[in-house]
Scaffold this motif. Structure first.
Motif, PDB file in Angstrom:
ATOM      1  N   HIS A  26       1.747   9.466  -5.553  1.00 41.74           N
ATOM      2  CA  HIS A  26       2.343  10.719  -5.171  1.00 41.74           C
ATOM      3  C   HIS A  26       2.883  11.479  -6.363  1.00 41.74           C
ATOM      4  O   HIS A  26       3.011  12.675  -6.493  1.00 41.74           O
ATOM      5  CB  HIS A  26       2.912  10.776  -3.947  1.00 41.74           C
ATOM      6  CG  HIS A  26       3.754  11.934  -3.641  1.00 41.74           C
ATOM      7  ND1 HIS A  26       3.229  13.027  -3.059  1.00 41.74           N
ATOM      8  CD2 HIS A  26       5.071  12.268  -3.552  1.00 41.74           C
ATOM      9  CE1 HIS A  26       4.403  14.047  -3.030  1.00 41.74           C
ATOM     10  NE2 HIS A  26       5.419  13.707  -3.096  1.00 41.74           N
ATOM     11  N   LYS A  27       3.825  10.448  -6.882  1.00 42.88           N
ATOM     12  CA  LYS A  27       4.660  10.952  -7.837  1.00 42.88           C
ATOM     13  C   LYS A  27       3.938  11.446  -9.057  1.00 42.88           C
ATOM     14  O   LYS A  27       4.222  12.520  -9.948  1.00 42.88           O
ATOM     15  CB  LYS A  27       5.649   9.963  -8.356  1.00 42.88           C
ATOM     16  CG  LYS A  27       6.739   9.689  -7.441  1.00 42.88           C
ATOM     17  CD  LYS A  27       7.522   8.640  -7.649  1.00 42.88           C
ATOM     18  CE  LYS A  27       8.579   8.214  -6.916  1.00 42.88           C
ATOM     19  NZ  LYS A  27       9.539   6.932  -7.032  1.00 42.88           N
ATOM     20  N   GLU A  28       2.815  10.771  -9.324  1.00 47.85           N
ATOM     21  CA  GLU A  28       2.043  10.979 -10.749  1.00 47.85           C
ATOM     22  C   GLU A  28       1.275  12.229 -10.219  1.00 47.85           C
ATOM     23  O   GLU A  28       1.034  13.025 -11.212  1.00 47.85           O
ATOM     24  CB  GLU A  28       1.136   9.840 -11.006  1.00 47.85           C
ATOM     25  CG  GLU A  28      -0.024  10.229 -12.083  1.00 47.85           C
ATOM     26  CD  GLU A  28      -0.596   8.946 -12.557  1.00 47.85           C
ATOM     27  OE1 GLU A  28      -1.467   8.834 -13.435  1.00 47.85           O
ATOM     28  OE2 GLU A  28      -0.291   7.914 -12.075  1.00 47.85           O
ATOM     29  N   PHE A  29       0.662  12.255  -9.285  1.00 42.39           N
ATOM     30  CA  PHE A  29      -0.220  13.555  -9.024  1.00 42.39           C
ATOM     31  C   PHE A  29       0.929  14.910  -8.854  1.00 42.39           C
ATOM     32  O   PHE A  29       0.364  16.040  -9.201  1.00 42.39           O
ATOM     33  CB  PHE A  29      -0.840  13.532  -7.458  1.00 42.39           C
ATOM     34  CG  PHE A  29      -2.070  12.673  -7.621  1.00 42.39           C
ATOM     35  CD1 PHE A  29      -2.799  12.515  -8.875  1.00 42.39           C
ATOM     36  CD2 PHE A  29      -2.305  11.685  -6.492  1.00 42.39           C
ATOM     37  CE1 PHE A  29      -3.939  11.695  -8.743  1.00 42.39           C
ATOM     38  CE2 PHE A  29      -3.481  10.855  -6.578  1.00 42.39           C
ATOM     39  CZ  PHE A  29      -4.212  11.126  -7.757  1.00 42.39           C
ATOM     40  N   LYS A  30       2.042  14.713  -8.469  1.00 45.42           N
ATOM     41  CA  LYS A  30       3.177  15.755  -8.359  1.00 45.42           C
ATOM     42  C   LYS A  30       3.305  16.296  -9.819  1.00 45.42           C
ATOM     43  O   LYS A  30       3.730  17.353 -10.033  1.00 45.42           O
ATOM     44  CB  LYS A  30       4.381  15.531  -7.785  1.00 45.42           C
ATOM     45  CG  LYS A  30       5.112  16.493  -7.447  1.00 45.42           C
ATOM     46  CD  LYS A  30       6.400  15.976  -6.350  1.00 45.42           C
ATOM     47  CE  LYS A  30       7.248  17.292  -5.909  1.00 45.42           C
ATOM     48  NZ  LYS A  30       8.222  16.695  -5.147  1.00 45.42           N
ATOM     49  N   TRP A  55       0.826  -1.301   0.039  1.00 49.77           N
ATOM     50  CA  TRP A  55       0.006  -0.066  -0.035  1.00 49.77           C
ATOM     51  C   TRP A  55       0.768   1.223  -0.130  1.00 49.77           C
ATOM     52  O   TRP A  55       0.525   2.153  -0.579  1.00 49.77           O
ATOM     53  CB  TRP A  55      -0.783   0.100   1.357  1.00 49.77           C
ATOM     54  CG  TRP A  55      -1.961   1.135   1.393  1.00 49.77           C
ATOM     55  CD1 TRP A  55      -1.830   2.012   2.299  1.00 49.77           C
ATOM     56  CD2 TRP A  55      -2.896   1.566   0.478  1.00 49.77           C
ATOM     57  NE1 TRP A  55      -2.921   3.074   2.026  1.00 49.77           N
ATOM     58  CE2 TRP A  55      -3.418   2.543   1.107  1.00 49.77           C
ATOM     59  CE3 TRP A  55      -3.424   0.856  -0.802  1.00 49.77           C
ATOM     60  CZ2 TRP A  55      -4.663   3.216   0.252  1.00 49.77           C
ATOM     61  CZ3 TRP A  55      -4.400   1.531  -1.433  1.00 49.77           C
ATOM     62  CH2 TRP A  55      -5.103   2.667  -0.999  1.00 49.77           C
ATOM     63  N   LYS A  56       2.123   1.145   0.639  1.00 44.53           N
ATOM     64  CA  LYS A  56       2.900   2.304   0.862  1.00 44.53           C
ATOM     65  C   LYS A  56       3.381   2.568  -0.653  1.00 44.53           C
ATOM     66  O   LYS A  56       3.652   3.758  -1.229  1.00 44.53           O
ATOM     67  CB  LYS A  56       4.216   2.048   1.817  1.00 44.53           C
ATOM     68  CG  LYS A  56       5.012   3.386   2.024  1.00 44.53           C
ATOM     69  CD  LYS A  56       5.763   3.056   3.197  1.00 44.53           C
ATOM     70  CE  LYS A  56       6.737   4.352   3.705  1.00 44.53           C
ATOM     71  NZ  LYS A  56       7.469   3.894   4.730  1.00 44.53           N
ATOM     72  N   LYS A  57       3.779   1.478  -1.278  1.00 43.80           N
ATOM     73  CA  LYS A  57       4.283   1.846  -2.645  1.00 43.80           C
ATOM     74  C   LYS A  57       3.400   2.359  -3.613  1.00 43.80           C
ATOM     75  O   LYS A  57       3.824   3.098  -4.485  1.00 43.80           O
ATOM     76  CB  LYS A  57       4.665   0.235  -3.247  1.00 43.80           C
ATOM     77  CG  LYS A  57       6.149   0.039  -2.370  1.00 43.80           C
ATOM     78  CD  LYS A  57       6.627  -1.737  -3.087  1.00 43.80           C
ATOM     79  CE  LYS A  57       7.720  -1.954  -2.428  1.00 43.80           C
ATOM     80  NZ  LYS A  57       8.399  -3.235  -3.062  1.00 43.80           N
ATOM     81  N   ILE A  58       2.105   1.963  -3.505  1.00 47.54           N
ATOM     82  CA  ILE A  58       0.976   2.428  -4.343  1.00 47.54           C
ATOM     83  C   ILE A  58       0.912   3.793  -4.062  1.00 47.54           C
ATOM     84  O   ILE A  58       0.797   4.651  -5.073  1.00 47.54           O
ATOM     85  CB  ILE A  58      -0.453   1.651  -4.074  1.00 47.54           C
ATOM     86  CG1 ILE A  58      -0.262   0.281  -4.415  1.00 47.54           C
ATOM     87  CG2 ILE A  58      -1.351   2.228  -4.789  1.00 47.54           C
ATOM     88  CD1 ILE A  58      -1.398  -0.615  -4.262  1.00 47.54           C
ATOM     89  N   LEU A  59       0.989   4.320  -2.811  1.00 49.58           N
ATOM     90  CA  LEU A  59       0.670   5.820  -2.415  1.00 49.58           C
ATOM     91  C   LEU A  59       1.995   6.482  -3.045  1.00 49.58           C
ATOM     92  O   LEU A  59       1.590   7.511  -3.333  1.00 49.58           O
ATOM     93  CB  LEU A  59       0.546   5.791  -0.881  1.00 49.58           C
ATOM     94  CG  LEU A  59      -0.845   5.326  -0.193  1.00 49.58           C
ATOM     95  CD1 LEU A  59      -0.964   5.687   0.951  1.00 49.58           C
ATOM     96  CD2 LEU A  59      -1.869   5.666  -1.170  1.00 49.58           C
ATOM     97  N   SER A  60       3.006   5.993  -3.108  1.00 45.67           N
ATOM     98  CA  SER A  60       4.379   6.631  -3.482  1.00 45.67           C
ATOM     99  C   SER A  60       4.416   6.967  -4.915  1.00 45.67           C
ATOM    100  O   SER A  60       4.509   7.904  -5.381  1.00 45.67           O
ATOM    101  CB  SER A  60       5.448   5.795  -3.139  1.00 45.67           C
ATOM    102  OG  SER A  60       5.712   5.823  -1.609  1.00 45.67           O
ATOM    103  N   GLY A 114      -0.275  19.417  -2.366  1.00 45.11           N
ATOM    104  CA  GLY A 114      -1.466  19.178  -2.411  1.00 45.11           C
ATOM    105  C   GLY A 114      -1.869  17.917  -3.000  1.00 45.11           C
ATOM    106  O   GLY A 114      -3.203  17.366  -3.042  1.00 45.11           O
ATOM    107  N   THR A 115      -0.916  17.150  -3.151  1.00 46.26           N
ATOM    108  CA  THR A 115      -1.019  15.653  -3.653  1.00 46.26           C
ATOM    109  C   THR A 115      -1.754  14.842  -2.623  1.00 46.26           C
ATOM    110  O   THR A 115      -2.508  13.997  -3.028  1.00 46.26           O
ATOM    111  CB  THR A 115       0.282  15.074  -4.096  1.00 46.26           C
ATOM    112  OG1 THR A 115       1.291  15.149  -2.998  1.00 46.26           O
ATOM    113  CG2 THR A 115       0.915  15.838  -5.390  1.00 46.26           C
ATOM    114  N   PHE A 116      -1.441  15.060  -1.321  1.00 46.91           N
ATOM    115  CA  PHE A 116      -2.102  14.458  -0.211  1.00 46.91           C
ATOM    116  C   PHE A 116      -3.516  14.406  -0.224  1.00 46.91           C
ATOM    117  O   PHE A 116      -4.105  13.427   0.387  1.00 46.91           O
ATOM    118  CB  PHE A 116      -1.104  14.724   0.877  1.00 46.91           C
ATOM    119  CG  PHE A 116       0.220  14.488   1.082  1.00 46.91           C
ATOM    120  CD1 PHE A 116       0.826  13.177   1.009  1.00 46.91           C
ATOM    121  CD2 PHE A 116       1.096  15.796   0.969  1.00 46.91           C
ATOM    122  CE1 PHE A 116       2.085  12.868   1.113  1.00 46.91           C
ATOM    123  CE2 PHE A 116       2.317  15.485   1.162  1.00 46.91           C
ATOM    124  CZ  PHE A 116       2.938  14.008   1.043  1.00 46.91           C
TER     125      PHE A 116
END
Length: 222
Positions: free
Chosen positions: A53-57, A45-50, A67-69
């Motif tokens: 985060h990169k994609e939204f950034k 789950w942590k890898k998915i969120l990371s 703002g990605t969070f």
């Protein structure tokens, strides 16, 4: 059930609507990672969120400043409710416009208020696409304004309709079980399993689409 759509109706109540309790069960399920040693599921789950985060950034640009969070939390909330609704006797809160509009409308409204106050010229320029002939400019302003206003509605209806459609199809097929010959029960079970796999994919895709479109709408106001 009074009718076919009773499974989507939060009519169960004991002082409070019990169906909506499934939406806040995440408060029980999520914090386990803070008290226990992280396991494989938490690492995944942590890898998915990371990666999210990169994609939204990338979508929001370097000036996102955390703002990605917001969109990662939005993705997690919708994904959790979509998956929880696949279990028997659990109310799917994301199949109701009450929840989906509650998520989409404040987001869109905050983007619009921020954009029109801080970047008024930029927002006005968005109403007329580049290269539009002068004769068509009034019509393009009307079309762009209408398409902008219906954005929260399309976000909310897309999520709710996709959740209702799959669940309704599974309910219809399940109700035919007592009336079909025993030789066709295996085919019905296989069909239901395939539909469940499809609904699991839809649960992931729709939460991702909702979060990505919200981030795209926010990137347009900067």
């Amino acid at each position: 059930m009074a009718n076919l759509f009773s499974s989507f109706d939060p009519s169960t109540s004991f002082y409070i609507p019990l169906n909506w309790l499934s939406t806040i069960l995440c408060l029980i399920f999520i914090p386990y990672s803070f008290w226990l040693i992280p396991n494989r599921s938490f690492s995944l789950w942590k890898k998915i969120l990371s990666s999210l985060h990169k994609e939204f950034k990338t979508l929001l640009g370097p000036a996102s400043k955390g703002g990605t969070f917001i969109f990662i939390s939005l993705f997690s909330l919708i994904l959790y409710n979509n998956f929880l609704g696949l279990f028997p006797y659990i109310f799917t809160s994301t199949s109701h416009l009450v929840l989906t509009l509650t998520l989409a409308l404040p987001l869109w409204l905050s983007f619009m208020i921020f954009g029109w106050i801080n970047n008024t010229v930029h927002m006005l320029a968005h109403l007329v696409p580049q290269g539009t002939p002068p004769l068509l400019m009034p019509f393009m302003v009307c079309i762009e304004t209408i398409s902008n206003i219906i954005r929260p509605g399309t976000l909310a209806v897309r999520l709710a309709a996709n959740m209702i459609a799959g669940h309704l199809l599974m309910t219809l097929l399940g109700n035919t079980g007592p009336s079909i010959p025993p030789s066709l029960i295996i085919i019905l079970l296989l069909t239901q399993i395939l539909l469940l796999v499809l609904e699991s994919a839809v649960a992931i895709i729709q939460s991702y689409v909702f979060a990505v479109l919200s981030s795209l709408y926010s990137s347009e106001v900067n």
